[in-house]
Design a protein around this motif. Structure first.
Motif, PDB file in Angstrom:
ATOM      1  N   ARG A 655       0.801  -1.207   0.000  1.00 31.44           N
ATOM      2  CA  ARG A 655       0.000   0.000   0.000  1.00 31.44           C
ATOM      3  C   ARG A 655       0.839   1.264   0.000  1.00 31.44           C
ATOM      4  O   ARG A 655       0.338   2.340  -0.324  1.00 31.44           O
ATOM      5  CB  ARG A 655      -0.914   0.019   1.238  1.00 31.44           C
ATOM      6  N   ASN A 656       2.078   1.163   0.381  1.00 28.47           N
ATOM      7  CA  ASN A 656       2.935   2.343   0.498  1.00 28.47           C
ATOM      8  C   ASN A 656       4.106   2.274  -0.461  1.00 28.47           C
ATOM      9  O   ASN A 656       4.277   1.308  -1.199  1.00 28.47           O
ATOM     10  CB  ASN A 656       3.427   2.486   1.941  1.00 28.47           C
ATOM     11  N   LEU A 657       4.900   3.332  -0.427  1.00 25.71           N
ATOM     12  CA  LEU A 657       6.069   3.419  -1.284  1.00 25.71           C
ATOM     13  C   LEU A 657       7.342   3.157  -0.484  1.00 25.71           C
ATOM     14  O   LEU A 657       7.399   3.407   0.723  1.00 25.71           O
ATOM     15  CB  LEU A 657       6.163   4.812  -1.915  1.00 25.71           C
ATOM     16  N   VAL A 658       8.329   2.650  -1.181  1.00 32.40           N
ATOM     17  CA  VAL A 658       9.668   2.520  -0.627  1.00 32.40           C
ATOM     18  C   VAL A 658      10.538   3.582  -1.299  1.00 32.40           C
ATOM     19  O   VAL A 658      10.517   3.729  -2.522  1.00 32.40           O
ATOM     20  CB  VAL A 658      10.252   1.117  -0.871  1.00 32.40           C
ATOM     21  N   GLY A 659      11.278   4.333  -0.487  1.00 34.89           N
ATOM     22  CA  GLY A 659      12.214   5.290  -1.041  1.00 34.89           C
ATOM     23  C   GLY A 659      13.573   4.635  -1.249  1.00 34.89           C
ATOM     24  O   GLY A 659      14.038   3.877  -0.395  1.00 34.89           O
ATOM     25  N   SER A 660      14.193   4.903  -2.370  1.00 33.11           N
ATOM     26  CA  SER A 660      15.485   4.300  -2.702  1.00 33.11           C
ATOM     27  C   SER A 660      16.551   5.375  -2.805  1.00 33.11           C
ATOM     28  O   SER A 660      16.400   6.330  -3.572  1.00 33.11           O
ATOM     29  CB  SER A 660      15.405   3.549  -4.040  1.00 33.11           C
ATOM     30  N   LEU A 661      17.598   5.243  -2.007  1.00 32.15           N
ATOM     31  CA  LEU A 661      18.781   6.081  -2.165  1.00 32.15           C
ATOM     32  C   LEU A 661      19.669   5.362  -3.176  1.00 32.15           C
ATOM     33  O   LEU A 661      20.487   4.513  -2.825  1.00 32.15           O
ATOM     34  CB  LEU A 661      19.482   6.252  -0.824  1.00 32.15           C
ATOM     35  N   ALA A 662      19.459   5.660  -4.458  1.00 27.80           N
ATOM     36  CA  ALA A 662      20.008   4.848  -5.536  1.00 27.80           C
ATOM     37  C   ALA A 662      21.498   5.046  -5.739  1.00 27.80           C
ATOM     38  O   ALA A 662      22.224   4.094  -6.013  1.00 27.80           O
ATOM     39  CB  ALA A 662      19.263   5.154  -6.838  1.00 27.80           C
ATOM     40  N   ILE A 663      21.950   6.287  -5.627  1.00 30.29           N
ATOM     41  CA  ILE A 663      23.368   6.565  -5.837  1.00 30.29           C
ATOM     42  C   ILE A 663      23.724   7.831  -5.084  1.00 30.29           C
ATOM     43  O   ILE A 663      22.920   8.762  -5.003  1.00 30.29           O
ATOM     44  CB  ILE A 663      23.708   6.718  -7.355  1.00 30.29           C
ATOM     45  N   LEU A 664      24.903   7.850  -4.479  1.00 30.92           N
ATOM     46  CA  LEU A 664      25.416   9.061  -3.842  1.00 30.92           C
ATOM     47  C   LEU A 664      26.905   9.104  -4.131  1.00 30.92           C
ATOM     48  O   LEU A 664      27.651   8.212  -3.716  1.00 30.92           O
ATOM     49  CB  LEU A 664      25.152   9.045  -2.329  1.00 30.92           C
ATOM     50  N   MET A 665      27.317  10.101  -4.885  1.00 23.00           N
ATOM     51  CA  MET A 665      28.736  10.191  -5.232  1.00 23.00           C
ATOM     52  C   MET A 665      29.221  11.623  -5.085  1.00 23.00           C
ATOM     53  O   MET A 665      28.477  12.577  -5.320  1.00 23.00           O
ATOM     54  CB  MET A 665      28.974   9.678  -6.651  1.00 23.00           C
ATOM     55  N   VAL A 666      30.484  11.750  -4.688  1.00 19.01           N
ATOM     56  CA  VAL A 666      31.115  13.044  -4.448  1.00 19.01           C
ATOM     57  C   VAL A 666      32.453  13.066  -5.175  1.00 19.01           C
ATOM     58  O   VAL A 666      33.189  12.064  -5.180  1.00 19.01           O
ATOM     59  CB  VAL A 666      31.310  13.295  -2.935  1.00 19.01           C
ATOM     60  N   ASP A 667      32.742  14.179  -5.795  1.00 17.25           N
ATOM     61  CA  ASP A 667      34.020  14.365  -6.467  1.00 17.25           C
ATOM     62  C   ASP A 667      35.157  13.965  -5.515  1.00 17.25           C
ATOM     63  O   ASP A 667      35.241  14.462  -4.387  1.00 17.25           O
ATOM     64  CB  ASP A 667      34.163  15.840  -6.858  1.00 17.25           C
ATOM     65  N   PRO A 668      36.040  13.042  -5.939  1.00 18.06           N
ATOM     66  CA  PRO A 668      37.118  12.576  -5.038  1.00 18.06           C
ATOM     67  C   PRO A 668      37.978  13.704  -4.482  1.00 18.06           C
ATOM     68  O   PRO A 668      38.521  13.577  -3.386  1.00 18.06           O
ATOM     69  CB  PRO A 668      37.937  11.638  -5.940  1.00 18.06           C
ATOM     70  N   GLU A 669      38.111  14.808  -5.208  1.00 16.94           N
ATOM     71  CA  GLU A 669      38.944  15.911  -4.729  1.00 16.94           C
ATOM     72  C   GLU A 669      38.268  16.729  -3.635  1.00 16.94           C
ATOM     73  O   GLU A 669      38.912  17.570  -2.995  1.00 16.94           O
ATOM     74  CB  GLU A 669      39.309  16.827  -5.909  1.00 16.94           C
ATOM     75  N   PHE A 670      36.951  16.509  -3.421  1.00 18.46           N
ATOM     76  CA  PHE A 670      36.213  17.324  -2.462  1.00 18.46           C
ATOM     77  C   PHE A 670      35.553  16.477  -1.382  1.00 18.46           C
ATOM     78  O   PHE A 670      34.583  16.903  -0.751  1.00 18.46           O
ATOM     79  CB  PHE A 670      35.135  18.146  -3.198  1.00 18.46           C
ATOM     80  N   ARG A 671      36.059  15.286  -1.147  1.00 21.51           N
ATOM     81  CA  ARG A 671      35.470  14.442  -0.119  1.00 21.51           C
ATOM     82  C   ARG A 671      35.943  14.861   1.270  1.00 21.51           C
ATOM     83  O   ARG A 671      36.927  15.572   1.418  1.00 21.51           O
ATOM     84  CB  ARG A 671      35.799  12.970  -0.400  1.00 21.51           C
ATOM     85  N   ASN A 672      35.187  14.383   2.267  1.00 23.55           N
ATOM     86  CA  ASN A 672      35.457  14.694   3.678  1.00 23.55           C
ATOM     87  C   ASN A 672      35.303  16.179   3.974  1.00 23.55           C
ATOM     88  O   ASN A 672      36.001  16.735   4.832  1.00 23.55           O
ATOM     89  CB  ASN A 672      36.861  14.221   4.080  1.00 23.55           C
ATOM     90  N   ARG A 673      34.379  16.823   3.264  1.00 25.28           N
ATOM     91  CA  ARG A 673      34.097  18.232   3.507  1.00 25.28           C
ATOM     92  C   ARG A 673      32.612  18.483   3.753  1.00 25.28           C
ATOM     93  O   ARG A 673      32.169  19.624   3.728  1.00 25.28           O
ATOM     94  CB  ARG A 673      34.574  19.080   2.329  1.00 25.28           C
ATOM     95  N   GLY A 674      31.834  17.424   3.942  1.00 28.25           N
ATOM     96  CA  GLY A 674      30.422  17.592   4.273  1.00 28.25           C
ATOM     97  C   GLY A 674      29.484  17.572   3.085  1.00 28.25           C
ATOM     98  O   GLY A 674      28.268  17.716   3.266  1.00 28.25           O
ATOM     99  N   ILE A 675      29.992  17.371   1.851  1.00 26.41           N
ATOM    100  CA  ILE A 675      29.116  17.380   0.683  1.00 26.41           C
ATOM    101  C   ILE A 675      28.202  16.160   0.685  1.00 26.41           C
ATOM    102  O   ILE A 675      26.984  16.270   0.492  1.00 26.41           O
ATOM    103  CB  ILE A 675      29.957  17.423  -0.616  1.00 26.41           C
ATOM    104  N   GLY A 676      28.791  14.977   0.900  1.00 25.04           N
ATOM    105  CA  GLY A 676      27.982  13.763   0.928  1.00 25.04           C
ATOM    106  C   GLY A 676      26.946  13.801   2.025  1.00 25.04           C
ATOM    107  O   GLY A 676      25.802  13.369   1.846  1.00 25.04           O
ATOM    108  N   LEU A 677      27.322  14.324   3.183  1.00 17.82           N
ATOM    109  CA  LEU A 677      26.382  14.408   4.305  1.00 17.82           C
ATOM    110  C   LEU A 677      25.236  15.353   3.980  1.00 17.82           C
ATOM    111  O   LEU A 677      24.076  15.065   4.283  1.00 17.82           O
ATOM    112  CB  LEU A 677      27.122  14.873   5.552  1.00 17.82           C
TER     113      LEU A 677
END
Length: 906
Positions: A655-677
């Motif tokens: 009866r309801n929907l499932v939400g899918s977090l299908a892909i999450l990607m961040v430029d390797p040069e800008f990781r660990n800076r809060g973009i993915g979060l």
């Protein structure tokens, strides 16, 4: 959210202070008389709330309920000793209100913002959860949602039904709100945090009022400006809360306690003009008659309350002494009789209060509250791990020069002069957060000393006072292996003395590492002096201090970020970089973002030949109107460049929907800076706000990039999702591939099945309805499965279903597809086209339960392979297999292996 009155602000000044409906109501407003005094009490009383400062109901409170009909009671720390006592106290309050004919139960309110100084949650009465500033540091709205939901559940064990929190004001050193009560100065992050908390409270059936709506600045003419409100960051969190339908909002005193001549041309108050007309908000507006309000107003008592009602407040919290409250109430009643407070305004306020009470409160639950599944002590044990996890995520390493941290055992001999020496711990004199209870040391920083000692170091703990460092402290410094210096209570008048003591310590210490722990806002420590190591915990609760010790000795990897950016101007050598950037999330748009998204995909996944996608294929996967919502973070310094992408889909599951977090990607040069979060939080906020989404999954079903986390993903990236709350399982999903040109049909497959009466063939229109009934019966709980079979009729691809029959009854089915057909699966699964032009696929393979384990599955796969071979295809791709033994026995090889994660409630 209401659209507001018809003449709402749209960029021009108002021609009149009231709407037409208000003018008509006020013109017909009949005055009250002294004969109506009891009626006035009943009406005005519902607009008042009083504090309760004792653990028992005294005569004053009983009189306010039975004779003055107050609409709510605000619990304080002094009124809360034990959850069972509080629950009984609340039941008595509600019973007293019911006996005198209240139309709705009382608001039983509390200001529970969590953190150090909240009235509830000291580790003995309620779980100690981190406060707003620490929340702003760990920047995970899903963890915050879980915390707010847990906190609301604990409050409900005491029958509390209204929380006067959170604070939505942006951090401002001159703003009048303590930094520790704010989420930081980023309006985007504050809005997300507020939405998470209000959504969590609403999910638990508890109302909450946000605070404190700030007054606008005054123009040169003395009139309050409204022209630029939409662009002022300080209003962004409140505007978002209004759009989300928040139940009520507290007003700053300058919004309602000002004299009439400071309102809009002496007619409209800021509350009426800005909130009602400009923002179109129709919730409850609340003011607090306390010392701050008296200072702004220049009046007190009844006149202050009267001014509050005239200026637009629907409710007032009256903090008068019991000996003065009756005089205050008499002044209010007289103002109503004299029509200083209009009857129409009272009725409008009561209607707003009624809507909130009817939404959340009922007499059945108030008089006979439902039994809780878990008692408060049980809930606290259940929530303890969540609290510690949040505190650990909040720890922020601001500086770590020469990589002094972590002081793990293997590194101590290279970092410390005396690896087996002792630690000199210097801490301020800080007041206890709660009355002492059993097991609580008088000095809260003893917890930090014990945590350091547990890591193998002797600790010499010496508190310091406003007099600074003494000879005793200097003697400890000379013999110490390393020094830990703690600052706390940045709002305390003695805080500058702490900074002075730290400066002195930096001059007299020898070569030992100096580790500074900011158990408060670190603003003054950022640029005033050179510090080798600076750690922020933002609080000095036991949980925060334990997390600090874990970070110092390498038990955890700190991931927190400083939640504000308005630092003092730094030296040129310390200019802020992109690491301090607060990332704004935008909704993905195909025309604008497609090619930049393809560039990002290539940068993130181009290292693997298996995962190559061009812009056209990516467009087919992302451009799904009505079933998708994607988000991007852009580089503010490079036009059009995308630094991060998060794709989400919805798919029907029952009866309801499932939400899918299908892909999450961040430029390797800008990781660990809060973009993915930032992207992760935005996606979850969208799914949480969707009325039909109950669960979320990591990965997607249709369309699909990956069904889970690829095995090739580095362990650190997988751990990132674990820290976001995803639970990894020990099972895997497989994609498989077979070269059809090299495949030879096994001789022992069809013969035994034919002896059992099992035959195979392509679907025809005559049996299509039977096929759908078979799939509905056995696979209706598989999201998207049956829909793929139903879609064959619309695309005229019925023959893509390969069937297994027994006595003319369907006992198994599989879908085949290729890039030249209309079958939707060929657009939903991109990897066959990546492998080659003549590669098809096999999906949704299933048999009836009584035919499993009898070789029907192998026969169905072989029949499908023969069908693909007859169509001239050279390869077959099989997606989403949890049991690859059958396929491997037929010659398939693993193409992709994915770690599965448990679905989670949103």
């Amino acid at each position: 959210m209401s659209n507001g009155p018809s003449n709402a602000y749209n960029g021009r000044w108002y021609d009149s202070p009231e709407s037409t409906s208000q003018k008509r109501a006020w013109a017909q407003d009949a005055p009250y008389t002294r004969e109506n005094r009891d009626s006035i009490r009943r009406l005005v009383g519902q607009m008042l709330m009083i504090p309760l400062d004792s653990p028992t109901i005294d005569a004053y409170v009983t009189n306010m309920i039975k004779n003055h009909y107050v609409g709510g009671v605000l619990l304080s720390r002094r009124s809360m000793r034990h959850s069972v006592e509080v629950r009984g106290l609340v039941e008595d309050l509600q019973q007293a209100a019911r006996e005198v004919g209240y139309p709705h139960p009382l608001f039983i309110a509390i200001e529970q913002e969590n953190g150090m100084f909240a009235p509830f949650g000291n580790g003995s009465l309620g779980t100690q959860f981190p406060g707003a500033l620490a929340v702003g540091a760990y920047r995970s709205v899903e963890i915050l949602f879980d915390i707010a939901k847990a906190s609301a559940t604990e409050l409900q064990t005491m029958s509390i039904n209204l929380n006067l929190a959170p604070v939505l004001n942006l951090d401002d050193p001159n703003g009048g709100v303590m930094t520790s009560r704010t989420f930081g100065d980023d309006p985007v992050n504050v809005s997300r945090c507020a939405s998470a908390i209000t959504d969590a409270h609403r999910s638990r059936g508890m109302a909450c009022f946000v605070k404190h709506f700030p007054a606008p600045r005054q123009g040169t003419s003395g009139i309050l400006e409204t022209r630029t409100l939409t662009t002022e960051p300080k209003y962004a969190p409140f505007r978002k809360a209004f759009e989300n339908g928040v139940d009520g909002v507290f007003l700053e005193p300058t919004m309602w306690a000002i004299p009439t001549e400071q309102t809009f041309e002496g007619k409209d108050s800021p509350a009426q003009n800005l909130i009602r007309k400009h923002f179109g908000y129709e919730g409850v507006l609340v003011g607090s008659c306390d010392r701050a309000s008296e200072k702004v107003a220049g009046v007190y008592g009844g006149e202050l309350c009267i001014r509050g009602f005239i200026n637009g407040c629907d409710m007032l919290i009256i903090c008068e002494h019991p000996s003065d409250i009756l005089d205050t109430l008499e002044e209010i009643y007289t103002a109503v009789e004299m029509r200083r407070i209009s009857k129409a305004a009272i009725e409008q306020s009561l209607e707003r209060i009624r809507r909130v009470k009817e939404r959340y409160l009922s007499w059945g639950a108030a008089i006979n509250p439902p039994a809780m599944q878990l008692t408060l002590p049980s809930l606290m044990r259940h929530h303890r791990e969540l609290a510690y996890r949040a505190y650990e995520m909040a720890v922020t390493i601001v500086r770590n020069e020469q990589n002094i941290l972590p002081l793990s055992k293997p590194r101590r001999s290279t970092v410390l002069r005396q690896p087996t020496g002792y630690c000199a711990l210097f801490t301020p004199i800080a007041p206890p957060r709660y009355p002492p209870h059993e097991g609580t040391p008088p000095d809260p920083f003893e917890f930090l000393g014990k945590a350091i000692n547990a890591r193998g170091f002797a600790v010499n703990h010496s508190p310091y006072t406003h007099e600074g460092m003494t000879e005793t402290h200097f003697a400890l410094v000379k013999r110490a292996s390393f020094i830990v210096f703690v600052c706390a209570l940045d709002t305390d008048p003695e805080y500058p003395a702490q900074i002075a003591a730290l400066k002195m310590l930096t001059k007299v210490r020898l070569e030992q590492p100096l580790i500074v722990v900011a158990a408060c806002s670190p603003r003054e420590l950022l640029w005033d002096m050179y510090l080798e190591v600076l750690i922020c915990t933002y609080e000095y609760t036991r949980e925060a201090l334990d997390a600090a010790a874990s970070a110092i000795f390498g038990d955890i990897t700190p991931t927190g970020v400083i939640p504000f950016k308005r630092y003092k101007a730094p030296p040129l050598s310390q200019t802020p970089t992109r690491d301090m950037q607060r990332w704004e999330v935008h909704q993905w748009e195909k025309r604008r973002d497609l090619y930049a998204s393809a560039d990002l995909w290539k940068k993130c996944l181009g290292w693997s030949p298996k995962w190559q996608l061009d812009a056209s294929t990516l467009s087919n996967l992302l451009d799904r109107p009505g079933h998708s919502r994607h988000f991007v973070v852009k580089d503010p310094l490079a036009h059009g460049k995308i630094l991060g992408l998060c794709a989400t889909y919805t798919i029907r599951a029952g009866r309801n929907l499932v939400g899918s977090l299908a892909i999450l990607m961040v430029d390797p040069e800008f990781r660990n800076r809060g973009i993915g979060l930032a992207l992760h939080d935005e996606a979850f906020q969208y799914m949480r706000a969707h009325p039909e989404i109950d669960n979320a999954q990591l990965g997607s079903i249709f369309p699909r990039f990956f069904p889970g986390l690829p095995e090739e993903m580095p362990p650190g990236d997988q751990e990132w999702f674990v820290r976001r709350g995803w639970m990894m399982e020990d099972t895997y999903i497989f994609d498989l591939y077979l070269d059809i040109d090299k495949w030879r049909q096994p001789e022992d497959v069809f013969g035994p099945l034919s002896n059992q009466g099992i035959t195979f063939g392509a679907c025809s229109p005559a049996v299509f309805e039977d096929l759908i009934q078979f799939e509905d019966k056995h696979f209706s709980t598989y999201p998207g499965w049956v829909e793929k079979y139903r879609a064959l009729k619309d695309t005229d691809d019925i023959a893509d279903a390969v069937l297994a029959f027994s006595n003319n009854s369907i006992v198994g089915a599989a879908l085949v597809f290729s890039g030249v057909g209309n079958n939707q699966i060929s657009r939903d699964i991109p990897w066959p086209r990546v492998i080659g032009d003549r590669v098809g696929g096999l999906a949704c393979v299933g048999m009836g339960p009584e035919y499993r384990g009898r070789g029907v599955g192998a026969g169905l796969v072989c029949a499908a392979l023969l069908e693909l071979k007859n169509r001239g295809l050279a390869g077959c791709f099989v997606d989403w297999s949890t049991d690859r033994q059958v396929y491997e026995s037929l010659g398939f090889e693993t193409y992709g292996k994915y770690r599965t994660t448990a679905w989670r409630k949103v």
